[in-house]
Design a protein around this motif. Structure first.
Motif, PDB file in Angstrom:
ATOM      1  N   GLU A  12       0.649  -1.263  -0.081  1.00  0.00           N
ATOM      2  CA  GLU A  12      -0.104   0.046  -0.022  1.00  0.00           C
ATOM      3  C   GLU A  12       0.820   1.303   0.096  1.00  0.00           C
ATOM      4  O   GLU A  12       0.416   2.438  -0.154  1.00  0.00           O
ATOM      5  CB  GLU A  12      -0.888   0.072   1.191  1.00  0.00           C
ATOM      6  N   ARG A  13       2.125   1.033   0.293  1.00  0.00           N
ATOM      7  CA  ARG A  13       3.066   2.361   0.120  1.00  0.00           C
ATOM      8  C   ARG A  13       4.092   2.264  -0.986  1.00  0.00           C
ATOM      9  O   ARG A  13       4.276   1.159  -1.317  1.00  0.00           O
ATOM     10  CB  ARG A  13       3.624   2.505   1.749  1.00  0.00           C
TER      11      ARG A  13
ATOM     12  N   GLY B 188      10.166  12.546   1.166  1.00  0.00           N
ATOM     13  CA  GLY B 188       9.831  12.439   2.636  1.00  0.00           C
ATOM     14  C   GLY B 188       9.244  11.200   2.809  1.00  0.00           C
ATOM     15  O   GLY B 188       9.426  10.518   3.688  1.00  0.00           O
ATOM     16  N   GLU B 189       7.968  10.980   2.287  1.00  0.00           N
ATOM     17  CA  GLU B 189       7.122   9.579   2.695  1.00  0.00           C
ATOM     18  C   GLU B 189       8.212   8.515   2.244  1.00  0.00           C
ATOM     19  O   GLU B 189       8.036   7.535   2.887  1.00  0.00           O
ATOM     20  CB  GLU B 189       6.110   9.553   1.420  1.00  0.00           C
TER      21      GLU B 189
ATOM     22  N   ARG C 154      10.308   7.707   5.179  1.00  0.00           N
ATOM     23  CA  ARG C 154       9.568   6.964   6.322  1.00  0.00           C
ATOM     24  C   ARG C 154       9.520   5.441   6.109  1.00  0.00           C
ATOM     25  O   ARG C 154       9.667   4.727   7.082  1.00  0.00           O
ATOM     26  CB  ARG C 154       8.448   7.813   6.500  1.00  0.00           C
ATOM     27  N   LEU C 155       9.081   5.116   4.824  1.00  0.00           N
ATOM     28  CA  LEU C 155       8.979   3.770   4.377  1.00  0.00           C
ATOM     29  C   LEU C 155      10.246   2.966   4.631  1.00  0.00           C
ATOM     30  O   LEU C 155      10.686   1.819   4.869  1.00  0.00           O
ATOM     31  CB  LEU C 155       8.596   3.978   2.782  1.00  0.00           C
ATOM     32  N   MET C 156      11.453   3.477   4.040  1.00  0.00           N
ATOM     33  CA  MET C 156      12.819   3.069   4.247  1.00  0.00           C
ATOM     34  C   MET C 156      12.953   2.604   5.662  1.00  0.00           C
ATOM     35  O   MET C 156      13.938   1.915   6.076  1.00  0.00           O
ATOM     36  CB  MET C 156      13.990   4.256   3.810  1.00  0.00           C
TER      37      MET C 156
ATOM     38  N   ASP D 220       7.933  -2.305  -5.897  1.00  0.00           N
ATOM     39  CA  ASP D 220       7.298  -1.338  -5.391  1.00  0.00           C
ATOM     40  C   ASP D 220       7.240  -0.311  -6.569  1.00  0.00           C
ATOM     41  O   ASP D 220       8.320  -0.024  -7.237  1.00  0.00           O
ATOM     42  CB  ASP D 220       8.292  -0.691  -4.156  1.00  0.00           C
ATOM     43  N   ASP D 221       6.319   0.599  -6.819  1.00  0.00           N
ATOM     44  CA  ASP D 221       6.283   1.417  -7.619  1.00  0.00           C
ATOM     45  C   ASP D 221       7.107   2.776  -7.428  1.00  0.00           C
ATOM     46  O   ASP D 221       6.995   3.242  -6.049  1.00  0.00           O
ATOM     47  CB  ASP D 221       4.726   1.781  -7.975  1.00  0.00           C
ATOM     48  N   GLY D 222       7.473   3.344  -8.152  1.00  0.00           N
ATOM     49  CA  GLY D 222       8.444   4.697  -7.923  1.00  0.00           C
ATOM     50  C   GLY D 222       7.594   5.836  -8.417  1.00  0.00           C
ATOM     51  O   GLY D 222       6.728   5.814  -8.954  1.00  0.00           O
ATOM     52  N   ASP D 223       8.554   6.892  -8.617  1.00  0.00           N
ATOM     53  CA  ASP D 223       7.794   8.219  -8.901  1.00  0.00           C
ATOM     54  C   ASP D 223       8.337   8.410 -10.558  1.00  0.00           C
ATOM     55  O   ASP D 223       8.750   7.233 -11.355  1.00  0.00           O
ATOM     56  CB  ASP D 223       8.406   9.462  -8.181  1.00  0.00           C
TER      57      ASP D 223
END
Length: 620
Positions: free
Chosen positions: A495-496, A509-510, A513-515, A615-618
């Motif tokens: 979900e993240r 920033g998000e 926090r996931l890292m 994981d999807d990136g930007d």
């Protein structure tokens, strides 16, 4: 009506042409049949049964698969005896020659204090420089002797995973002999202690891929067990060892056989160690276990040459006296027997009896309550608890009382030290003895507590242990497998997303926090072979996308390293736009293709089985 001469002439020529064509067709068929029959006949006479013949017009086709090039030439030569070589069409295949048996690739790695030696035969395609670098890393600065030879043959299936597993094991063992074959690794080594041996075996087995057969033969010096202790309990809950020690393999087998005869079921073991009071230890233990069985139960404690036998409360006095007499006669001379028949309980006396209680919660909090003889005794108990558990978690609410039984303070202090061997539990000290209940992640905790009590109290009379081993509390056994680690990361990424600032390799920033959460998972996993792969969509130049994916993968690795994750076996790699998982023609597809993947580094044949967490990136 009369035909003109010109028409008649044309008709005659047409008829002649038709007759000529028919005659030619008949002649061709005759030639085909004769040519085919002639060639078949000559091939049959030559014993060439693999060849087929087909004629078309003046051409003769030789078909089939020859067992060898020589057989093919022989067939063509035989057919050339019947038809002209210009008419013979060679359409023969030659069977692939039998390949020679592949070489037996194997490597033996010897590691001693003087350095590391590689001996054996490896495929010629092996990256020798990388192999030597891996060996030098494992050697830790010691000299490496490369005595490997090569053979021009592809690596067999299972060769690379076996090689990787062998070097992983080598890095854990200061002294070892490791034999490597395709799909199989045999590890012989030495550990400094039995506990270290168990830890090494668990870690090596956990890190070895399922496709590799592993044989472990790690030895450890026998520990010195002092005091040399055996404790066996048989009550309503069944028969069990709280502690068991043996000096030899044969002695251990004899003790376990006697324990089984006394009612022990399931798996049990005795620690092999040094320190037995004599070569007759197993004889004495066997006799004592037999006596306990004839008594109908009770508790047997052997501490060096001291043998304590406690009969069950309510045992018939006649039986008790008989069993004690028989055991006294059977024990070797050096052993001293102390037998006890507990008196019947008195309800009023039991109710008034003092009881000291110490509890250790799952969170680590410790509470001490119950009677102690003086303020000094309370201060000593509190100081010992704070030293063993930590000052901030101990709460002492002990009361002062006179007239406590002799040795009360010694029992309390010994009980606190025994409680410190548990992960959680409770201690009860009464005039009858000491009771410890709880859970532990150490398979040897019960034996260690028994030995501790025997040393502190001069024996284990009145000691009751109810200690349960929980694998979840064992720091080694409970460590997640690499596959479980990847599954945990996948759960975090469902979900993240790990996202980057547009067009850059800077995490937003998000993502930072996931890292933090990913790093927490990986810290529990220890050292695992992990690839961090960066991927992009197809927008932009291919070279730029490759560079961006590499930079993003490295950025993730750096973030993990900054969070004190063990990254020695991690690698960052960029794949650019080469591995799309969705259609780059849509925005949703491009978004899916911009991603970071966490994958276990597997051997070459594990591409279809490796566990991945995507994981999807930007923006790519």
């Amino acid at each position: 009506m009369r035909l003109s001469p010109s028409v008649a002439t044309i008709a005659i020529f047409a008829a002649a042409l038709v007759l000529s064509a028919a005659a030619a067709a008949v002649a061709v068929r005759v030639v085909e049949r004769e040519s085919e029959a002639g060639v078949r006949a000559v091939l049959d006479r030559a014993g060439i049964d693999w060849a087929e013949v087909d004629a078309y017009g003046l051409q003769v086709f030789l078909l089939g698969t020859a067992p060898s090039e020589a057989a093919r030439f022989r067939a063509l030569s035989a057919a050339g005896e019947v038809v002209d070589a210009a008419r013979l069409i060679d359409d023969v295949n030659v069977a692939e020659a039998d390949r020679p048996a592949p070489p037996r690739f194997s490597v033996e790695i010897l590691r001693r204090d003087g350095g590391l030696t590689l001996i054996g035969l490896v495929p010629a395609a092996t990256d020798r420089a990388a192999l030597r670098a891996r060996a030098e890393r494992a050697a830790g600065g010691a000299p490496v002797s490369d005595l490997l030879e090569t053979a021009e043959h592809p690596a067999p299936e299972g060769w690379r995973p076996a090689l990787e597993a062998a070097f992983d094991a080598l890095e854990r063992l200061p002294r070892a002999k490791i034999s490597i074959e395709a799909g199989r690794v045999t590890v012989k080594g030495a550990a400094e202690s039995d506990a270290e041996r168990r830890r090494l075996e668990a870690a090596i087995a956990r890190d070895t891929p399922e496709a590799v057969r592993l044989a472990l033969r790690i030895s450890a010096p026998r520990p010195v067990i002092a005091p040399f202790t055996l404790r066996f309990v048989k009550d309503a809950a069944g028969a069990r060892f709280d502690a068991c020690a043996a000096a030899t393999e044969a002695g251990r087998a004899r003790i376990l056989e006697a324990a089984a005869a006394a009612g022990l079921t399931g798996k049990a073991d005795c620690r092999l160690g040094l320190g037995a009071p004599g070569p007759d230890w197993a004889e004495a233990a066997s006799a004592a276990l037999g006596a306990l069985d004839r008594m109908g139960g009770g508790t047997l404690t052997m501490t060096d040459t001291e043998v304590a036998l406690v009969a069950p409360r309510g045992t018939d006095a006649g039986r008790y006296e008989s069993v004690v007499q028989e055991l006294g006669d059977a024990l070797p001379d050096r052993y001293r027997l102390d037998a006890t028949l507990p008196a019947p309980r008195d309800a009023e006396t039991d109710a008034a009896a003092p009881e000291f209680i110490a509890t250790l919660s799952p969170e680590g909090a410790v509470q001490l309550r119950g009677p102690l003889a003086s303020e000094t005794a309370r201060s000593v108990a509190d100081s010992l608890a704070r030293a063993r558990f930590g000052s901030e978690v101990v709460h002492t609410a002990a009361e002062l009382r006179e007239g406590l039984p002799e040795g009360w303070q010694t029992r309390v202090l010994a009980g606190i030290e025994g409680l410190a061997e548990l992960a959680r539990g409770a201690l009860f000290v009464t005039p009858d003895g000491i009771e410890l209940r709880g859970e532990t992640g150490d398979t040897e905790a019960t034996a260690e507590i028994t030995a501790l009590m025997a040393e502190k109290l001069g024996g284990t009379d009145g000691l009751t242990l109810e200690v349960t081993y929980r694998e979840a509390l064992d720091p080694e056994a409970s460590k997640p497998t690499p596959e479980e680690c990847i599954a945990s990361i996948r759960g975090l990424l469902e979900e993240r997303k790990i996202t980057f600032e547009p067009g850059s390799a800077t995490l937003d920033g998000e993502a930072r926090r996931l890292m933090d959460d990913i790093a927490e998972v990986l810290r529990d996993c220890g050292s695992i072979p992990l690839e961090i792969a960066g991927h992009t969509d197809s927008q932009g130049r291919e070279s730029m996308n490759l560079e961006l994916s590499e930079a993003r993968a490295q950025a993730v690795l750096d973030e993990l390293r900054n969070r004190r994750v063990l990254t020695a076996d991690f690698r960052a790699r960029g794949y650019g736009e080469s591995r799309p998982i969705a259609d780059n023609g849509t925005e949703a597809g491009r978004e899916a293709n911009r991603r970071i993947e966490f994958s276990l580094i597997r051997p070459e044949d594990a591409e279809n089985t490796e566990e991945t967490a995507d994981d999807d990136g930007d923006a790519g």
